[in-house]
Write an enzyme that holds these catalytic residues in place. Sequence first.
Site, PDB file in Angstrom:
ATOM      1  N   ASP A  31      39.383   0.464  58.332  1.00 35.12           N
ATOM      2  CA  ASP A  31      38.056  -0.118  58.187  1.00 35.12           C
ATOM      3  C   ASP A  31      37.086   0.676  59.062  1.00 35.12           C
ATOM      4  O   ASP A  31      37.421   1.737  59.586  1.00 35.12           O
ATOM      5  CB  ASP A  31      38.070  -1.605  58.568  1.00 35.12           C
ATOM      6  CG  ASP A  31      38.350  -1.827  60.046  1.00 35.12           C
ATOM      7  OD1 ASP A  31      38.693  -0.859  60.760  1.00 35.12           O
ATOM      8  OD2 ASP A  31      38.205  -2.981  60.500  1.00 35.12           O
TER       9      ASP A  31
ATOM     10  N   LYS B 117      42.157  -0.757  50.959  1.00 37.76           N
ATOM     11  CA  LYS B 117      42.204  -1.342  52.303  1.00 37.76           C
ATOM     12  C   LYS B 117      42.798  -2.745  52.263  1.00 37.76           C
ATOM     13  O   LYS B 117      43.676  -3.092  53.066  1.00 37.76           O
ATOM     14  CB  LYS B 117      40.804  -1.390  52.918  1.00 37.76           C
ATOM     15  CG  LYS B 117      40.803  -1.814  54.384  1.00 37.76           C
ATOM     16  CD  LYS B 117      39.399  -1.974  54.928  1.00 37.76           C
ATOM     17  CE  LYS B 117      38.781  -3.245  54.448  1.00 37.76           C
ATOM     18  NZ  LYS B 117      37.745  -3.799  55.311  1.00 37.76           N
TER      19      LYS B 117
END
Length: 210
Positions: free
Chosen positions: A138, A120
Site C-alpha cells: 500500500d 493488494k
Amino acid sequence: MNQAKRTEIFTRLRAANPKPTTELEYASTFQLLIAVILSAQATDRSVNLATRKFFPEHGTPQGLLALGEEGLGEYIKTIGLYRTKAKNVINTCRILIERHGGQVPEDREALEALPGVGRKTANVVLNTAFGHPTIAVDTHIFRVANRTGIAPGKTVIEVERKLEKVVPKEFLHDAHHWLILHGRYVCVARTPKCPQCGIEDLCEYKQKTR
C-alpha cells in the site's frame, strides 16, 4: 542496502512486535475480505466503525446479499466511494454463493475475479487468512521500502516483487504488517519520526529528522 542490514531491520521489527496483524476487525475470512474491500482509500479506523454496525447481524455472504446495495450503503456512508463499494460487495457476495459455495477461495485468480478485489486486496486475504507469504504493497509500504532503501522501486508491483526477493524467508509472512505499521505510526509521510525509530541507524534515508 545489503542483506545483513535488511535482516537486522526485520529482526528489530519482530522483537518490537512479535505477532503483527491487520488492524481491521473481523470474525471470519469473509468479513476480512469485505473489510479490505471497504478499506481502499479509507482508514482502517473508519472501516471498523462502520463494520461494527453490520457484521454482527449481517456478516455473511447471505446476510449482506439480503441487505442489498441500498441497505449496505446506509451502513457505509461514512466511507469514501461507498456507493461503488456497496455495489462491489453485493456482487462479490453473489459470486461467492453461486461459484464458491459461500466460501472465500484460497486462490489469487479467483480472488482477483471478485468485484472490488485487486492484487493488494488478494494479497492481504491470502496472507492474513490463509498464511501465504504475500506482501500487499500500500502507500505506507511503498514509502517505507523506498525511503529506507529496503526495496526501492518506481511502481507498487516493482516494490512488491523486490520485497519478495530480498526479505529473508523467516520474516516474509509478517513483513507487510511490520512495514505497514512502521509507515503508519513512525515513518509517516510528511515528517518521519526518526528520533523515535528503532531502525534509524540502519535506514538509508538521507533527510532524517532530528
